[in-house]
Design a protein around this motif. Structure first.
Motif, PDB file in Angstrom:
ATOM      1  N   ILE A   1       1.089  -1.373  -0.147  1.00 57.58           N
ATOM      2  CA  ILE A   1      -0.077   0.308   0.301  1.00 57.58           C
ATOM      3  C   ILE A   1       1.262   1.472  -0.251  1.00 57.58           C
ATOM      4  CG2 ILE A   1      -2.233  -1.118   0.933  1.00 57.58           C
ATOM      5  CD1 ILE A   1      -0.699   0.277   3.829  1.00 57.58           C
ATOM      6  N   VAL A   2       0.590   2.620  -0.222  1.00 59.40           N
ATOM      7  CA  VAL A   2       1.038   3.496  -0.240  1.00 59.40           C
ATOM      8  C   VAL A   2       0.337   4.716   1.237  1.00 59.40           C
ATOM      9  CG1 VAL A   2       1.342   6.255  -1.479  1.00 59.40           C
ATOM     10  CG2 VAL A   2       1.481   3.999  -3.004  1.00 59.40           C
ATOM     11  N   GLY A   3       1.476   4.480   2.270  1.00 61.68           N
ATOM     12  CA  GLY A   3       0.962   5.342   2.886  1.00 61.68           C
ATOM     13  C   GLY A   3       2.255   5.857   4.126  1.00 61.68           C
TER      14      GLY A   3
ATOM     15  N   GLN B   1      -7.382   9.568   5.802  1.00 55.42           N
ATOM     16  CA  GLN B   1      -6.802   9.994   5.510  1.00 55.42           C
ATOM     17  C   GLN B   1      -5.623   8.649   4.130  1.00 55.42           C
ATOM     18  OE1 GLN B   1      -5.182  12.794   5.474  1.00 55.42           O
ATOM     19  NE2 GLN B   1      -6.573  13.661   6.780  1.00 55.42           N
ATOM     20  N   HIS B   2      -5.784   7.768   4.141  1.00 60.55           N
ATOM     21  CA  HIS B   2      -5.328   6.966   3.473  1.00 60.55           C
ATOM     22  C   HIS B   2      -6.106   7.115   2.502  1.00 60.55           C
ATOM     23  CE1 HIS B   2      -2.251   7.062   6.439  1.00 60.55           C
ATOM     24  NE2 HIS B   2      -1.259   5.998   5.175  1.00 60.55           N
TER      25      HIS B   2
ATOM     26  N   GLU C   1     -10.333  -0.964   5.667  1.00 58.33           N
ATOM     27  CA  GLU C   1      -9.657  -1.191   4.713  1.00 58.33           C
ATOM     28  C   GLU C   1      -8.771  -0.141   3.948  1.00 58.33           C
ATOM     29  OE1 GLU C   1     -13.834  -4.004   3.374  1.00 58.33           O
ATOM     30  OE2 GLU C   1     -12.491  -2.786   2.323  1.00 58.33           O
ATOM     31  N   ILE C   2      -7.654  -0.274   3.204  1.00 52.48           N
ATOM     32  CA  ILE C   2      -7.114   0.274   3.001  1.00 52.48           C
ATOM     33  C   ILE C   2      -6.367   0.191   1.247  1.00 52.48           C
ATOM     34  CG2 ILE C   2      -4.593   1.480   2.631  1.00 52.48           C
ATOM     35  CD1 ILE C   2      -4.418   0.637   6.095  1.00 52.48           C
ATOM     36  N   PRO C   3      -6.844   1.146   0.138  1.00 55.57           N
ATOM     37  CA  PRO C   3      -6.539   0.995  -0.976  1.00 55.57           C
ATOM     38  C   PRO C   3      -5.656   0.337  -1.587  1.00 55.57           C
ATOM     39  CG  PRO C   3      -7.592   2.810  -0.893  1.00 55.57           C
ATOM     40  CD  PRO C   3      -6.917   2.796   0.461  1.00 55.57           C
ATOM     41  N   LEU C   4      -4.994  -1.265  -2.034  1.00 53.64           N
ATOM     42  CA  LEU C   4      -4.197  -1.159  -2.423  1.00 53.64           C
ATOM     43  C   LEU C   4      -2.773  -0.241  -3.564  1.00 53.64           C
ATOM     44  CD1 LEU C   4      -4.464  -4.580  -3.274  1.00 53.64           C
ATOM     45  CD2 LEU C   4      -3.228  -4.525  -0.953  1.00 53.64           C
TER      46      LEU C   4
END
Ligand code: ADP
Length: 425
Positions: A299-301, A387-388, A407-410
């Motif tokens: 992920i981007v975070g 924010q993510h 849940e966080i976008p890949l």
């Protein structure tokens, strides 16, 4: 059109010169009747020459004019579509009325706000069902300036708004009415006020305790001071720790809201695994079983913020689970990294489940304080996850346990090759 006038002028000049020349010649050398016949003949020939040209010129000018009108109409229609699109897109209700207060135009926000399908040709007062709007309208007309007023509509819920009315200077029979919905702003103001009140309250409690303990020690005679001293000082230290925890959480929350945290491509599974490692001794000490299954999730975070999320969820699971298990699962599907933290703890009553994400909200204030909670942990979690561009939801049964799902976008291209199996931590 200019071409047409110049060719008409040219023809008339030649006609004039020719007629004059013939009359001049005939007046000297021919009898008068012949002169008249010849002049007439010349005029007919000139007219026969000129009229077809005039018609063809007229036709072409007419064609050009029609084309211009069509293109202007097209442009006008396009401009109108743009203006309507803009007016319908903004969330300010716009109404255009005549001087008698009859609506000529209403944008989408106005129709939605006043729940009227077709307000055109209806009276403004009938649509808004408000005498205040009528007053503002009349005042704007009589004073010929923009009049603004705060009006609360009952639709049927109360909607606080700011109404502005002004007459169009270029067209006196056109009056503009705008209605700004202030509900969101008022809600934010209330949230801010509540937040400041809550922070003050949260800080005041430990500060009052610290002051009372210190004062007692200060007033105590030496033998009593020695007796109470140790206990009181350790209570002072724990209250100072509480203050530190609150200020640290407040700073984390402010940072999460400011959207300035740098981001990088990272494997979320690794972040979760690192935090779990830190929790293993505490879980063991409490006699809890801690399990972890994961698959690579790129992920981007912000690494620190995501670590904070896992930390807060695990910290709660540990705090509110007297016995049983804490299961942590990470999987990727549908373009999302899905983290589940499931415990067999005390659970959360249904009515409290949505409120636990609010700042300083606790189901059981005493219990949370006892375990060192600030009431800010889940608020931080939700802010960071939002924010993510992710979501965080809770699912709980009182007395049986709680599950938090994040849940966080890949990341856009998934090219991770790290293999994880099912591991017990
Ligand atoms: P706190 O610092 O009080 O734990 P949080 O914002 O982290 O604050 O949580 C808010 C409230 O939600 C807690 O006070 C607690 O009542 C409830 N809560 C959070 N996690 C759990 C859980 N895993 N089990 C039961 N209750 C929980």
């Amino acid at each position: 059109m200019r071409d047409l006038t110049s060719s008409l002028r040219l023809t008339l000049i030649w006609l004039g010169i020719g007629t004059f020349a013939i009359i001049y010649w005939v007046a000297f050398f021919q009898p008068p009747l012949v002169a008249i016949y010849l002049s007439l003949l010349f005029m007919i020939v000139a007219a026969l020459w000129f009229i077809p040209r005039l018609f063809s010129q007229l036709r072409s000018e007419h064609g050009a004019l029609l084309k211009r009108v069509a293109s202007l109409e097209k442009k006008l229609r396009a401009d109108r579509r743009i203006i309507r699109g803009l007016a319908d897109g903004i969330d300010v209700a716009i109404l255009i009325c005549n001087q008698r207060g009859i609506v000529q135009y209403a944008n989408r926000a106005a129709k939605d706000l006043f729940q009227v399908k077709d307000p055109v040709r209806r009276a403004l007062s009938a649509i808004t069902v408000s005498t205040e709007v009528n007053t503002v309208f009349k005042e704007a007309l009589s004073s010929q300036r923009r009049v603004e007023s705060e009006v609360t509509f009952k639709l049927p819920d109360e909607v606080p708004t700011v109404v502005q009315v002004w007459a169009d200077r270029s067209e006196p029979d056109r009056v503009f009415v705008t209605v700004h919905d202030m509900s969101r702003l008022r809600h934010l103001e209330r949230v801010r006020q509540d937040f400041v009140a809550n922070v003050s309250h949260e800080l005041r409690t430990p500060l009052t305790t610290i002051r009372a303990l210190a004062e007692t020690l200060d007033d105590s005679p030496p033998p009593e001071f020695i007796e109470l001293g140790h206990d009181y000082l350790s209570r002072i230290i724990s209250e100072v720790d509480r203050l530190t925890a609150i200020t640290t959480d407040l700073l984390t929350l402010a940072h999460a809201e400011s959207r300035t945290a740098p981001r990088e491509r990272l494997d979320f599974a690794q972040t979760v695994s690192e935090v779990l490692g830190d929790f293993e001794p505490a879980a063991k000490q409490k006699g809890l079983e801690l399990t972890y299954t994961a698959e690579p999730c790129e992920i981007v975070g912000n690494r620190d913020q995501l670590t904070q999320v896992v930390l807060n969820l695990l910290d709660n699971a540990l705090k509110y689970t007297p016995r049983g298990t804490i299961q942590v699962q990470l999987s990727s599907s549908g373009g999302y990294a899905k983290l589940t933290v499931r415990d067999t703890g005390i659970g959360i009553p249904v009515d409290d489940q949505q409120r636990i994400f609010e700042r300083f909200y606790r189901v059981d204030k005493g219990r949370s304080r006892e375990s060192g909670g600030t009431g800010l942990g889940l608020s931080i979690v939700r802010h960071i996850i939002e924010q993510h561009e992710g979501t965080c939801v809770v699912d709980s049964i009182l007395g049986l346990g709680t599950t938090f799902r994040v849940e966080i976008p890949l990341a856009a291209e998934e090219n991770s090759r790290i293999e994880y199996g099912s591991v017990g931590v």
